[in-house]
Design a protein around this motif. Structure first.
Motif, PDB file in Angstrom:
ATOM      1  N   ARG A  14       0.926  -1.260   0.042  1.00  0.00           N
ATOM      2  CA  ARG A  14      -0.063   0.170  -0.040  1.00  0.00           C
ATOM      3  C   ARG A  14       0.960   1.206  -0.029  1.00  0.00           C
ATOM      4  NH1 ARG A  14      -4.623   0.450  -1.658  1.00  0.00           N
ATOM      5  NH2 ARG A  14      -5.648  -0.546  -0.345  1.00  0.00           N
ATOM      6  N   VAL A  15       0.855   2.154  -0.722  1.00  0.00           N
ATOM      7  CA  VAL A  15       1.446   3.379  -1.152  1.00  0.00           C
ATOM      8  C   VAL A  15       0.633   4.454  -0.502  1.00  0.00           C
ATOM      9  CG1 VAL A  15       2.791   4.911  -2.821  1.00  0.00           C
ATOM     10  CG2 VAL A  15       2.586   2.238  -2.706  1.00  0.00           C
ATOM     11  N   VAL A  16       1.154   5.342   0.512  1.00  0.00           N
ATOM     12  CA  VAL A  16       0.501   6.615   0.825  1.00  0.00           C
ATOM     13  C   VAL A  16       1.337   7.731   0.932  1.00  0.00           C
ATOM     14  CG1 VAL A  16      -0.999   4.809   2.240  1.00  0.00           C
ATOM     15  CG2 VAL A  16       0.894   5.918   3.302  1.00  0.00           C
ATOM     16  N   LYS A  17       0.705   8.876   1.359  1.00  0.00           N
ATOM     17  CA  LYS A  17       1.412  10.213   1.256  1.00  0.00           C
ATOM     18  C   LYS A  17       0.828  10.707   2.584  1.00  0.00           C
ATOM     19  CE  LYS A  17       2.351  12.884  -1.824  1.00  0.00           C
ATOM     20  NZ  LYS A  17       3.575  12.826  -2.800  1.00  0.00           N
ATOM     21  N   VAL A  18       1.782  11.635   3.389  1.00  0.00           N
ATOM     22  CA  VAL A  18       1.492  12.005   4.664  1.00  0.00           C
ATOM     23  C   VAL A  18       2.027  13.637   4.509  1.00  0.00           C
ATOM     24  CG1 VAL A  18       1.606  12.539   7.259  1.00  0.00           C
ATOM     25  CG2 VAL A  18       1.144  10.249   6.058  1.00  0.00           C
ATOM     26  N   ASP A  19       1.260  14.563   4.678  1.00  0.00           N
ATOM     27  CA  ASP A  19       1.527  16.029   4.494  1.00  0.00           C
ATOM     28  C   ASP A  19       1.838  16.251   5.774  1.00  0.00           C
ATOM     29  OD1 ASP A  19       1.581  18.830   4.470  1.00  0.00           O
ATOM     30  OD2 ASP A  19       0.083  19.190   3.340  1.00  0.00           O
ATOM     31  N   THR A  20       3.212  16.535   6.088  1.00  0.00           N
ATOM     32  CA  THR A  20       3.517  16.853   7.396  1.00  0.00           C
ATOM     33  C   THR A  20       3.210  18.247   8.050  1.00  0.00           C
ATOM     34  OG1 THR A  20       5.868  17.477   6.768  1.00  0.00           O
ATOM     35  CG2 THR A  20       5.586  15.044   7.537  1.00  0.00           C
ATOM     36  N   GLU A  21       3.000  18.948   6.891  1.00  0.00           N
ATOM     37  CA  GLU A  21       2.426  20.517   7.366  1.00  0.00           C
ATOM     38  C   GLU A  21       1.005  20.509   7.830  1.00  0.00           C
ATOM     39  OE1 GLU A  21       3.357  24.848   7.419  1.00  0.00           O
ATOM     40  OE2 GLU A  21       4.858  23.007   7.298  1.00  0.00           O
ATOM     41  N   ALA A  22       0.388  19.642   7.245  1.00  0.00           N
ATOM     42  CA  ALA A  22      -1.121  19.565   7.656  1.00  0.00           C
ATOM     43  C   ALA A  22      -1.104  18.524   8.837  1.00  0.00           C
ATOM     44  CB  ALA A  22      -1.935  19.119   6.507  1.00  0.00           C
ATOM     45  N   ASN A  23      -0.433  17.602   9.045  1.00  0.00           N
ATOM     46  CA  ASN A  23      -0.487  16.466  10.016  1.00  0.00           C
ATOM     47  C   ASN A  23       0.879  16.822  10.879  1.00  0.00           C
ATOM     48  OD1 ASN A  23      -3.164  15.138   9.109  1.00  0.00           O
ATOM     49  ND2 ASN A  23      -1.674  15.408   7.299  1.00  0.00           N
ATOM     50  N   GLN A  24       1.076  17.852  11.349  1.00  0.00           N
ATOM     51  CA  GLN A  24       2.364  17.789  12.159  1.00  0.00           C
ATOM     52  C   GLN A  24       2.351  16.949  13.515  1.00  0.00           C
ATOM     53  OE1 GLN A  24       2.800  22.044  13.396  1.00  0.00           O
ATOM     54  NE2 GLN A  24       2.506  22.763  11.171  1.00  0.00           N
ATOM     55  N   ASP A  25       1.214  16.580  13.897  1.00  0.00           N
ATOM     56  CA  ASP A  25       1.245  15.246  14.903  1.00  0.00           C
ATOM     57  C   ASP A  25       2.045  14.233  14.356  1.00  0.00           C
ATOM     58  OD1 ASP A  25      -1.066  14.991  13.381  1.00  0.00           O
ATOM     59  OD2 ASP A  25      -1.891  13.932  14.879  1.00  0.00           O
ATOM     60  N   LEU A  26       1.889  13.660  13.211  1.00  0.00           N
ATOM     61  CA  LEU A  26       2.513  12.603  12.839  1.00  0.00           C
ATOM     62  C   LEU A  26       3.947  12.773  12.592  1.00  0.00           C
ATOM     63  CD1 LEU A  26      -0.048  11.256  10.315  1.00  0.00           C
ATOM     64  CD2 LEU A  26       0.454  10.493  12.554  1.00  0.00           C
ATOM     65  N   GLY A  27       4.344  13.960  11.969  1.00  0.00           N
ATOM     66  CA  GLY A  27       5.807  14.329  11.952  1.00  0.00           C
ATOM     67  C   GLY A  27       6.309  14.162  13.268  1.00  0.00           C
ATOM     68  N   SER A  28       5.765  14.575  14.382  1.00  0.00           N
ATOM     69  CA  SER A  28       6.467  14.721  15.625  1.00  0.00           C
ATOM     70  C   SER A  28       6.530  13.153  16.107  1.00  0.00           C
ATOM     71  CB  SER A  28       5.374  15.595  16.522  1.00  0.00           C
ATOM     72  OG  SER A  28       5.624  16.831  16.250  1.00  0.00           O
ATOM     73  N   ARG A  29       5.291  12.429  16.037  1.00  0.00           N
ATOM     74  CA  ARG A  29       5.187  11.204  16.289  1.00  0.00           C
ATOM     75  C   ARG A  29       6.362   9.927  16.001  1.00  0.00           C
ATOM     76  NH1 ARG A  29      -0.111   7.071  15.886  1.00  0.00           N
ATOM     77  NH2 ARG A  29       0.751   5.406  16.893  1.00  0.00           N
ATOM     78  N   TYR A  30       6.576  10.483  14.564  1.00  0.00           N
ATOM     79  CA  TYR A  30       7.577   9.469  14.014  1.00  0.00           C
ATOM     80  C   TYR A  30       8.873  10.352  13.727  1.00  0.00           C
ATOM     81  CZ  TYR A  30       3.698   6.265  13.495  1.00  0.00           C
ATOM     82  OH  TYR A  30       2.507   5.490  13.882  1.00  0.00           O
ATOM     83  N   ALA A  31       9.041  11.318  14.667  1.00  0.00           N
ATOM     84  CA  ALA A  31      10.425  12.189  14.530  1.00  0.00           C
ATOM     85  C   ALA A  31      10.816  12.074  13.122  1.00  0.00           C
ATOM     86  CB  ALA A  31      11.324  11.294  15.403  1.00  0.00           C
ATOM     87  N   ILE A  32      10.200  12.733  12.243  1.00  0.00           N
ATOM     88  CA  ILE A  32      10.506  13.095  10.825  1.00  0.00           C
ATOM     89  C   ILE A  32      11.268  14.374  11.175  1.00  0.00           C
ATOM     90  CG2 ILE A  32       9.475  13.578   8.552  1.00  0.00           C
ATOM     91  CD1 ILE A  32       9.168  10.790   9.580  1.00  0.00           C
TER      92      ILE A  32
END
Length: 146
Positions: free
Chosen positions: A93-111
């Protein structure tokens, strides 16, 4: 004759979890809830609310592109990532996450840099690669870690 074990596949349209026999992945399966195609051949944009369900409930490996709209290398890699999606589905499965719109995921996964590719299996991150890549680089990286 035994039937193959069904795989749990999360619908890219409505997020319903579908059971699909592994031998039928390449036959264009559709969602039992919304009737949408389970594999579109292009990356699925995920919000924070949808992300967890896709990585935790899918029996397929999930390849994530953490990106942002203002990122030049992210925009450069986007068409290569889309081409890779055509080649990887239905095995990944291929997905994209916009870290600007979803900053919580960027933080959670230490991007720390974008774009960053991460491969998840069974809800757990199994590999990570920062930096833009072309289609062949993405495919080779996924093959090494799948």
């Amino acid at each position: 004759m035994t039937t193959p074990d069904p795989l749990h596949i999360v619908c890219p349209h409505c997020d319903a979890v579908n059971r699909v026999p592994s031998g039928r992945l390449g036959e264009g399966p559709t969602c039992g809830k919304c009737s949408g195609e389970l594999f579109t051949g292009r990356p699925t944009d995920l919000s924070s609310a949808r992300f967890v369900k896709h990585i935790e409930r899918s029996d397929l490996p999930v390849l994530v592109d953490f990106w942002a709209p203002w990122c030049g290398p992210c925009r450069t890699m986007a068409p290569f990532y889309a081409q890779a999606a055509q080649r990887l589905e239905p095995r990944v499965r291929v997905v994209k996450v916009d870290t600007e719109a979803n900053q919580d995921l960027g933080s959670r996964y230490a991007i720390r840099s974008i774009p960053t590719l991460a491969l998840f299996r069974g809800g757990r991150e199994v590999a990570r690669q920062p930096g833009a890549m072309d289609t062949s680089g993405i495919l080779a990286w996924v093959q090494r870690h799948s």
